[in-house]
Design an enzyme around this catalytic site. Sequence first.
Site, PDB file in Angstrom:
ATOM      1  N   ASP A 201    -100.917 -12.462 -14.748  1.00 29.42           N
ATOM      2  CA  ASP A 201    -101.968 -12.826 -15.062  1.00 29.42           C
ATOM      3  C   ASP A 201    -102.207 -13.979 -14.793  1.00 29.42           C
ATOM      4  O   ASP A 201    -101.130 -15.156 -14.172  1.00 29.42           O
ATOM      5  CB  ASP A 201    -101.761 -13.979 -16.871  1.00 29.42           C
ATOM      6  N   GLU A 280    -103.296 -10.107 -11.297  1.00 27.51           N
ATOM      7  CA  GLU A 280    -104.965 -10.677 -11.437  1.00 27.51           C
ATOM      8  C   GLU A 280    -105.079 -11.631 -10.542  1.00 27.51           C
ATOM      9  O   GLU A 280    -104.740 -13.185 -10.938  1.00 27.51           O
ATOM     10  CB  GLU A 280    -104.945 -11.647 -12.488  1.00 27.51           C
TER      11      GLU A 280
END
Length: 575
Positions: A201, A280
Amino acid sequence: MQSLTWWQTAVFYQIYPRSFADGNGDGIGDFAGMIDRLDYLRDLGVGALWLSPHYPSPNADCGYDISDYTGVAPEYGTLDDFRRFLDGAHARGMRVLLDLVLNHTSVEHPWFRESRSSRDNPKRDWYIWRDPAPDGGPPNNWYSAFGGSAWTFDETTGQYYYHFFFKEQPDLNWRNPDVKRAMWQAIRFWLDMGVDGFRLDAIDTIFEDPALTPHESRLSQIEMLRIWRENRSPEETKELWEQFALMFRYQVQQPGLHELMKELRALVNEYPGDRVLIGEGDDIAYYGNGSDELHLVFNFPLMRTNRLTPAWVRANQAERLAALPPGAWPCNTLGNHDVGRMWTAYGDGVNDAALARLHVAMLLTLKGTPVLYNGEEIGMTDLLLERFEQLRDNQAVNLYHLAVGDGIDPAEAMKMAAAISRDRCRTPFQWANAPNAGFSPPGVTTWLPVNPNYAQGVNVADQEQNPDSLLNYYRRLIGARQAIPALLAGDYAPLHPDEDRYLAFLRTTPDQRCLVVLNFSPEPVTTGFDLNGARLRTLFSSHPRPTRDEHPERLTLAPFEAYIGEVIRIGTDWE
Ligand code: GLC
């Protein structure tokens, strides 16, 4: 054929646990529900499941604020339930990836509780604490990406802590080696259990400029909001993006990231079975030299348009593939839990159903690992919430308050909030044409409203009955892709580069060559490819088609047809 590993050939599928399947009837998805649906996922043909965070969390950011990195959110089940899910997936030949949030924890995490308890607590330096500015205000002018200052004052110790996202998500201090040690331990916990990898993330934001250099953006967030609402010329839009980049310049992509990714890669490499890391992040540099940082980095630039056109896709592929370091493997996606649903985002309002089929055919025929978002396969669409109390995404809540504070009429502010709210793509999965779409039992209030279009055929049970449904199309398409080596492993070479009605490309391995033609236009197209007299054996089409071989010199496609043909080799070589 070049030998590929599982994460290069599998179709990946993102599950949003809160909204996937409610096994205990409390209006919230859970592991019992996910376990029940493992056969559904196997039958869809996907090979890897990425779960959005399943950890205990107070849910200020729907699970992306973690309060225990080695636990399971009680509303989703227990660690044993998780193990059953993992084993069940493995038994069906599917891998499981977890979401790994490195940048920040929840304010409720014991590490932060300790850290905030006193200035001399041993964990004080695990987070980023600074004295107030001389006027008592925040240490500098940095913004939180979700609105307002990136600094929150903590009464107990009289200092500010830093948070790139919500104030409930304090940033960890990754310059402290103890932080890394603790996080690596949590990672090993899951790897030891047999988890196949992680989606990382928000990696861009892990480090920030230690000198706290103030940003030089001319615009404040509220000014940006005002301009965003006005009609803008392309020049003004460009200017806005530039100011936006300036605003976060000292908070993202700071030195130290690549060293950290290398360390993480080395850790993961210690485990057998080709565990995988997907980033990401916005920077292709996270691939490192092609084998020393992340295995996969999402090709987000492909998504940054509201109209996928042949020219757009060709330009994206040209740039992306050229930029990849040797040995790096592409990774394409058209949707996730942070953006509008693919059906809504790339539709034109008229041909949405046909475009949904065309776009996923593109995703599954381009070179690289495709990642699907749950619900795309039945054509789930964005749901715009109407009432403030329905919002669960605090980003939308913040925007609403910002807008109302700026004098915008509340009804208008609600429309703006609904339009950006990530809730729009996170509504419960639609399993059947039944109350609550079969997600939860009738009468239960689900955590987000169910999209009423489940009653118009947007549900699994109805689509299973219909051979022409989108769901059955996905199954057929995924099945075809997995059976065509050139689509899995082949090189990508675009044809007819100036054509704006269709996208055509070859995918070639030493043993097989396929021609893919995707007609983006609402008219039939007849086109010709010079393939040295070779014939085309039709392997897949989105439309009914005679089974005879085709002549590449004259190939006719129906409006929005996706066509895959194998080039029948006539000599010993392709050329
Ligand atoms: C990532 C997640 C998003 C989350 C943010 C902060 O961008 O995809 O949902 O809000 O990180 O963790």
